[in-house]
Scaffold this active site. Structure first.
Site, PDB file in Angstrom:
ATOM      1  N   HIS A   2      28.496 -35.629  38.617  1.00 13.30           N
ATOM      2  CA  HIS A   2      29.231 -36.672  39.153  1.00 13.30           C
ATOM      3  C   HIS A   2      30.351 -36.345  40.382  1.00 13.30           C
ATOM      4  CE1 HIS A   2      27.180 -40.060  37.173  1.00 13.30           C
ATOM      5  NE2 HIS A   2      27.789 -39.823  36.040  1.00 13.30           N
ATOM      6  N   HIS A  15      26.978 -32.502  33.441  1.00 11.23           N
ATOM      7  CA  HIS A  15      26.639 -34.058  33.770  1.00 11.23           C
ATOM      8  C   HIS A  15      27.765 -34.535  34.454  1.00 11.23           C
ATOM      9  CE1 HIS A  15      24.910 -38.135  33.139  1.00 11.23           C
ATOM     10  NE2 HIS A  15      26.184 -38.301  33.281  1.00 11.23           N
ATOM     11  N   GLU A  16      28.853 -34.652  33.829  1.00 13.98           N
ATOM     12  CA  GLU A  16      29.972 -34.984  34.473  1.00 13.98           C
ATOM     13  C   GLU A  16      30.309 -34.247  36.097  1.00 13.98           C
ATOM     14  OE1 GLU A  16      31.127 -37.770  33.872  1.00 13.98           O
ATOM     15  OE2 GLU A  16      30.123 -38.187  31.996  1.00 13.98           O
ATOM     16  N   HIS A  54      29.022 -35.332  43.530  1.00 11.39           N
ATOM     17  CA  HIS A  54      28.542 -36.331  44.198  1.00 11.39           C
ATOM     18  C   HIS A  54      29.799 -36.811  45.082  1.00 11.39           C
ATOM     19  CE1 HIS A  54      26.054 -40.285  43.905  1.00 11.39           C
ATOM     20  NE2 HIS A  54      26.147 -39.738  45.405  1.00 11.39           N
TER      21      HIS A  54
END
Length: 680
Positions: A473, A469-470, A476
């Site tokens: 990010h 998940h991180e 991104h």
């Protein structure tokens, strides 16, 4: 000021902050200097006699305050990941000063008039689509800060901003203090009963870090306390640990957050009314994809009802399991994870103690890297002897498929007392193209339990999902390809920012990834196919519980920010009453209780916005279906669209338009319900 390493040129590799030279006392002078410089630069833009143009106003604003940005990014990364009393004292001092500086900029009438003039002329300015988007974001930012208010209104708005900054800092520091102070020392065999070796090893390491070598300590890091609640057969200690975990910020004394919450909610409500909104929730949501509180409530309610129904079925199974082992007590919150582990083993023949040895931290990092390589052509080269803020931090150079430098990725994976709980992505430098091709420096911060010396650090499957998940990010931020800092990387609507991260989680659960990287840390053997099959078959196990604890927090956040007059709110009774209204199962506690709800009260990033994870999940479930429909989870054409419209585009366009550009249509909630096992 040239002797201050924060202000001097950074001649470090890749212009990393010179962490080895930085001392806490450097920050105070650096902030004073940098704010002074930024004020001069902003005033020059506002006071210039030349008529406003996009270059002399918007571009100039984007280039102003570079020193302040650099100092603040370095400082606030440290306040979360590696703080101390000196840094915390500086944080308390500087937070309202920064808020005052921001208010002076955003409430500057001359500056706002220049932006408003450009907005009125926008159709005649020959702006690119990216230029137009940045102008729109500046206009919106100034308006929402109160630039259109009269002078007394502006003064009050500035006071509110400064006070909220102080309150947010205090809230965060109080939670960290409660977390750091708590330690459950396991003294006897009875205290350690039922605990697997991997948890005992991690507890021994935690004890050593706290000066208790030879003992075992359970901390409030999720990677410590959750497995303790899963495996400890000592019900009394499970209750003690659980209550320590859920009472953070509500223990009375100097670290109690209830008065901070009351004042924060009151000031937010006042701010919203000053700007013409009925509530802070209405104000906050007006600049998101969701738009209104009613839309948020509709989504959450649609998921809440099937989730509660499933959670009650899960609870009945737990009670039956308890009875079968001779325990007729009612299932309490500190029992849920313990009996869930037993039911999971019975129903799916899946045992965390058997699963965890296959989930080495190092392999999961490589799995995340490999996925990025196959989707976007990235490679990761670990670099040693670079300046870092803690010895645990690792640095990787990120390269594109042609070997060109993309940015730096820092991984800070282990829990420690100087780090706040949770997991997050942040930046030491954002990507932009003003003044050259500025590449990003991105960090992921986790709180995993460190393995014993010379032993692998092992993750739960939830830990591995958090890592993916991180890292979503992080991608991104790393893959951002925009001109302006204003819209770089994760600078998107709050309920869109979780799409790249939650979408990335999907690849972890794919057999193509797990069969390669889920390798036993001692034997080197791949996870047996039957164990892999069991893991995937149990994907929605306990999903009622997981959805209820999250959704209850999201609904609570919404309701808190709809209160007309929060001045007299008693947060404890409000929480109890609201949970009763929605039918919260007694044996489940919110994922984040109000007194330690850092997403909402340590600043206002997710205030009235914790629903964002669910809103983004509607998109991420639907988005991953695009790969499934293509017949290949690494389909090159779909991956290119994903890169172009989601991961690299920052805030170039409205998020709804960005999603449609990728998917060809708006998202459907059916994919989310199916993903969580709630589809009809």
């Amino acid at each position: 000021m040239t002797e201050n390493p924060l202000i001097a040129d950074w001649n470090t590799p890749f212009e990393l902050p010179p962490f080895g030279d930085i001392k806490p006392e450097h920050f105070k002078d650096a902030f004073d200097h940098a704010m002074g410089q930024a004020t001069i630069e902003i005033k020059a833009i506002a006071d210039q006699e030349a008529a406003p143009t996009f270059d002399n106003t918007i571009v100039a604003l984007e280039q102003a305050g570079k020193d302040l940005t650099r100092v603040a990014m370095t400082f606030f990364n440290l306040t979360g990941a590696h703080t101390n009393k000196d840094i915390q004292a500086i944080e308390r001092d500087v937070a309202p000063k920064l808020a005052k500086h921001s208010s002076e900029t955003l409430l500057n009438a001359q500056l706002y008039n220049r932006i408003a003039s450009l907005w009125d002329q926008r159709t005649t300015l020959d702006l690119s689509s990216e230029d137009a988007r940045v102008l729109e974001r500046y206009r919106t930012m100034f308006q929402r800060a109160g630039a259109g208010l009269n002078e007394p209104g502006k003064e009050r708005m500035a006071d509110i901003s400064q006070r909220l900054a102080t309150l947010g800092t205090g809230f965060s520091q109080n939670v960290l203090k409660d977390e750091s102070d708590f330690q459950l020392v396991l003294e006897s065999e009875e205290d350690r009963a039922g605990l697997p070796d991997f948890l005992l090893d991690a507890a021994a390491e935690a004890a050593k870090e706290r000066g208790l070598a030879g003992k075992h300590v359970i901390t409030l890091s999720r990677s410590s306390i959750e497995p303790f609640l899963q495996f400890s057969t000592n019900r009394r200690l499970r209750e003690e640990a659980f209550k320590g975990w859920t009472s953070r910020g509500e223990n009375g004394g100097q670290t109690d957050n209830r008065d901070i919450i009351k004042e924060t909610l009151s000031l937010r409500a006042e701010k919203a009314r000053m700007l013409g909104y009925d509530s802070f929730a209405a104000f906050k949501l007006d600049d998101t994809m969701a738009k209104t509180p009613d839309n948020v409530r509709e989504l959450l309610t649609k998921v809440w009802e099937p989730a509660v129904s499933q959670a009650r079925e899960e609870e009945a199974k737990l009670a039956e399991m308890a009875r079968s082992t001779g325990n007729n007590h009612e299932i309490e919150a500190w029992d849920w994870r313990f009996y869930t582990e037993k039911v999971r083993k019975a129903e799916h023949d899946l045992d965390e103690t058997i699963l965890k040895p296959y989930l080495q931290l190092e392999n999961m990092i490589q799995a995340a890297f490999d996925t990025a390589g196959r989707l976007f052509g990235l490679s990761f080269k670990e670099l040693s002897e670079l300046p870092v803020y803690h010895p645990d931090v690792r640095v990787f150079e990120v390269l594109d498929r042609n070997g060109k430098h993309v940015g730096l990725f820092l991984g800070d994976y282990f829990a420690r007392p100087s780090k706040r709980s949770g997991a997050w992505m942040s930046a030491f430098r954002k990507q932009q193209k003003l003044g050259g091709d500025i590449t990003p420096i991105i960090v992921n911060v986790m709180n995993f339990s460190k393995g014993a010396e010379d032993e692998a650090s092992l993750l739960t499957f939830d830990d591995a999902r958090t890592l993916f998940h991180e890292f979503g990010h992080a991608l991104h931020g790393l893959l951002s390809d925009v001109t302006y800092p204003m819209i770089s990387g994760t600078s998107v609507a709050r309920d869109f920012v979780e799409l790249p991260s939650q979408l990335y989680e999907h690849w972890l659960s794919e057999p193509e990834i797990l069969s390669k990287y889920a390798v036993h840390y001692k034997t080197g053997e791949a996870m047996p196919k039957d164990l892999l099959d069991k893991l995937l078959a149990a994907a929605n196990f306990n999903q009622g519980f997981a959805t209820v604890e999250y959704t209850a927090s999201a609904l609570m956040d919404l309701e808190l920010h709809l209160i007309d007059d929060p001045k007299e709110i008693d947060t404890s009774s409000f929480e109890t009453d609201e949970l009763a209204k929605i039918g919260m199962p007694k044996a489940i506690t919110m994922r984040h209780r109000i007194p330690h709800f850092q997403h909402v009260f340590s600043g206002d990033g997710y205030s009235a916005g914790y629903y964002s994870y669910m809103w983004s999940e509607v998109m991420d479930a639907d988005a991953f279906d695009a790969f499934k429909e293509a017949g290949d989870i690494f389909d090159a054409e779909v991956a290119q669209k994903l890169l172009s419209f989601i991961y690299s585009s920052g805030g170039k366009q409205d998020p709804a338009d960005a999603y449609v550009a990728f998917r060809g249509r708006t998202p459907k909630i059916d994919a989310l319900l199916e993903k969580r096992g709630f589809a009809a």
